[in-house]
Design a protein around this motif. Structure first.
Motif, PDB file in Angstrom:
ATOM      1  N   TYR A 143     -90.957  51.484  34.494  1.00 23.42           N
ATOM      2  CA  TYR A 143     -92.027  52.667  34.418  1.00 23.42           C
ATOM      3  C   TYR A 143     -92.172  53.284  35.732  1.00 23.42           C
ATOM      4  O   TYR A 143     -92.408  52.440  36.624  1.00 23.42           O
ATOM      5  CB  TYR A 143     -93.359  52.092  33.970  1.00 23.42           C
ATOM      6  N   VAL A 144     -92.095  54.743  35.505  1.00 24.37           N
ATOM      7  CA  VAL A 144     -92.018  55.486  37.014  1.00 24.37           C
ATOM      8  C   VAL A 144     -93.279  56.393  36.852  1.00 24.37           C
ATOM      9  O   VAL A 144     -93.629  57.031  35.667  1.00 24.37           O
ATOM     10  CB  VAL A 144     -90.791  56.193  37.109  1.00 24.37           C
ATOM     11  N   THR A 145     -93.786  56.890  38.020  1.00 18.91           N
ATOM     12  CA  THR A 145     -94.744  57.904  38.028  1.00 18.91           C
ATOM     13  C   THR A 145     -94.610  58.551  39.371  1.00 18.91           C
ATOM     14  O   THR A 145     -94.281  58.029  40.221  1.00 18.91           O
ATOM     15  CB  THR A 145     -96.212  57.395  38.054  1.00 18.91           C
ATOM     16  N   ASP A 146     -94.797  59.999  39.287  1.00 18.36           N
ATOM     17  CA  ASP A 146     -94.765  60.608  40.359  1.00 18.36           C
ATOM     18  C   ASP A 146     -96.052  61.513  40.838  1.00 18.36           C
ATOM     19  O   ASP A 146     -96.358  62.294  41.665  1.00 18.36           O
ATOM     20  CB  ASP A 146     -93.726  61.971  40.481  1.00 18.36           C
ATOM     21  N   ASP A 147     -97.226  60.561  40.088  1.00 19.54           N
ATOM     22  CA  ASP A 147     -98.457  61.147  40.437  1.00 19.54           C
ATOM     23  C   ASP A 147     -99.053  60.239  41.594  1.00 19.54           C
ATOM     24  O   ASP A 147     -99.231  59.163  41.314  1.00 19.54           O
ATOM     25  CB  ASP A 147     -99.079  60.814  39.071  1.00 19.54           C
ATOM     26  N   GLU A 180     -98.844  58.569  30.637  1.00 16.77           N
ATOM     27  CA  GLU A 180     -99.618  59.453  30.206  1.00 16.77           C
ATOM     28  C   GLU A 180     -99.308  60.783  31.167  1.00 16.77           C
ATOM     29  O   GLU A 180     -99.417  61.897  30.681  1.00 16.77           O
ATOM     30  CB  GLU A 180    -101.002  59.168  29.883  1.00 16.77           C
ATOM     31  N   ARG A 181     -99.313  60.513  32.570  1.00 17.91           N
ATOM     32  CA  ARG A 181     -99.195  61.388  33.409  1.00 17.91           C
ATOM     33  C   ARG A 181     -97.915  61.790  33.943  1.00 17.91           C
ATOM     34  O   ARG A 181     -97.860  62.782  34.693  1.00 17.91           O
ATOM     35  CB  ARG A 181     -99.887  60.872  34.808  1.00 17.91           C
ATOM     36  N   SER A 182     -96.789  61.048  33.788  1.00 23.45           N
ATOM     37  CA  SER A 182     -95.722  61.307  34.232  1.00 23.45           C
ATOM     38  C   SER A 182     -94.329  61.258  33.544  1.00 23.45           C
ATOM     39  O   SER A 182     -94.413  60.280  32.529  1.00 23.45           O
ATOM     40  CB  SER A 182     -95.314  60.224  35.495  1.00 23.45           C
ATOM     41  N   PRO A 183     -93.325  62.080  33.702  1.00 25.43           N
ATOM     42  CA  PRO A 183     -92.096  62.248  32.770  1.00 25.43           C
ATOM     43  C   PRO A 183     -91.434  60.720  32.987  1.00 25.43           C
ATOM     44  O   PRO A 183     -91.559  60.009  34.072  1.00 25.43           O
ATOM     45  CB  PRO A 183     -91.253  63.153  33.330  1.00 25.43           C
ATOM     46  N   LEU A 206     -94.366  54.402  24.454  1.00 27.12           N
ATOM     47  CA  LEU A 206     -93.902  55.724  24.806  1.00 27.12           C
ATOM     48  C   LEU A 206     -94.314  56.742  23.758  1.00 27.12           C
ATOM     49  O   LEU A 206     -94.607  57.848  23.992  1.00 27.12           O
ATOM     50  CB  LEU A 206     -92.420  55.834  25.042  1.00 27.12           C
ATOM     51  N   GLU A 207     -94.436  56.310  22.275  1.00 29.48           N
ATOM     52  CA  GLU A 207     -94.887  57.214  21.298  1.00 29.48           C
ATOM     53  C   GLU A 207     -96.144  57.638  21.425  1.00 29.48           C
ATOM     54  O   GLU A 207     -96.550  58.700  20.978  1.00 29.48           O
ATOM     55  CB  GLU A 207     -94.684  56.446  19.980  1.00 29.48           C
ATOM     56  N   LYS A 208     -97.008  57.099  22.307  1.00 32.35           N
ATOM     57  CA  LYS A 208     -98.350  57.517  22.334  1.00 32.35           C
ATOM     58  C   LYS A 208     -98.604  58.418  23.335  1.00 32.35           C
ATOM     59  O   LYS A 208     -99.955  58.826  23.474  1.00 32.35           O
ATOM     60  CB  LYS A 208     -99.222  56.137  22.354  1.00 32.35           C
ATOM     61  N   THR A 209     -97.696  58.941  24.195  1.00 32.46           N
ATOM     62  CA  THR A 209     -98.061  59.804  25.112  1.00 32.46           C
ATOM     63  C   THR A 209     -97.373  61.083  24.912  1.00 32.46           C
ATOM     64  O   THR A 209     -96.444  61.537  24.138  1.00 32.46           O
ATOM     65  CB  THR A 209     -97.215  59.142  26.713  1.00 32.46           C
ATOM     66  N   LYS A 210     -97.846  62.136  25.764  1.00 31.49           N
ATOM     67  CA  LYS A 210     -97.420  63.549  25.686  1.00 31.49           C
ATOM     68  C   LYS A 210     -95.983  63.694  26.208  1.00 31.49           C
ATOM     69  O   LYS A 210     -95.445  64.758  25.823  1.00 31.49           O
ATOM     70  CB  LYS A 210     -98.262  64.340  26.480  1.00 31.49           C
TER      71      LYS A 210
END
Length: 219
Positions: A143-147, A180-183, A206-210
């Protein structure tokens, strides 16, 4: 005749040393695909693994490292895994800083990128995620995030162990925020989402996110 005795003694001493080294050969790391006895224990004996999670934060150096220098992880020393992954990630063109946490079944990455548009963020996330999945055992989810607001949350997981009573809930909450916040990049394959989760697995968030539709659009 007297001059030959020191030479004979030296020869005998070297032969004895050679035998001792050969006897201890199993204690020295091997190159290539060979592993020593201690490494075999790390791979095959779950009880021998450390309970501590691995955490490393790496900042890009003005002189980039050669990505070919990063060696594939041959056993799950979580701290070394986090180190190797972080070294690899800061070599990527748009990543300047990476915090990597390796738990017993997930890798969480908080990174800094200079890409701001959605397409650029998606492509960078895809590179980061795939770089990690290439280095960890295939049962791991990434899982990754750029936030930047989530970096401290990710780093807090690094202070936990497999025995921490709140570990599962803490990881779950942080992962949900990351999704939720990051691709997360492209799906890994048929029946496997962007995080390396197979359809029906309990970690399938993943299905639950934008970003689910975004992942599907870039297949």
């Amino acid at each position: 005749m007297k001059a030959k005795w020191p030479l004979l003694l030296l020869t005998a001493t070297l032969a004895a040393c050679g035998n001792n080294i050969a006897e201890k050969d199993d204690f020295y790391p091997k190159s290539g695909n060979n592993i020593n006895a201690e490494e075999q224990t790390d791979i095959y004996n779950e009880e021998a693994s450390d309970e501590q999670f691995g955490f490393v934060r790496q900042v890009k150096s003005p002189t980039p490292a050669n990505p070919n220098d990063a060696k594939t992880i041959q056993w799950m020393d979580r701290e070394k895994a986090a180190l190797h992954i972080s070294e690899l990630l800061v070599v990527l063109p748009h990543v300047s800083d990476a915090s990597v946490v390796v738990t017993d079944q997930e890798v969480l990455v908080a990174y800094t990128t200079d890409t701001e548009d959605e397409k650029g963020r998606f492509e960078t996330a895809d590179q980061v995620k795939k770089s990690v999945l290439n280095y960890v055992p295939r049962w791991y989810h990434v899982y990754v995030t750029d936030d930047p607001a989530l970096r401290q949350d990710v780093e807090n997981i690094g202070s936990m162990t497999t025995q921490s009573p709140t570990k599962d809930r803490s990881v779950k909450l942080v992962v949900e925020s990351m999704l939720e916040r990051s691709p997360q990049g492209r799906a890994m394959g048929e029946g496997e989402n962007a995080n390396g989760e197979k359809s029906g697995e309990t970690n399938n968030h993943l299905e639950k996110t934008k970003y689910n539709q975004q992942s599907n659009d870039h297949k």
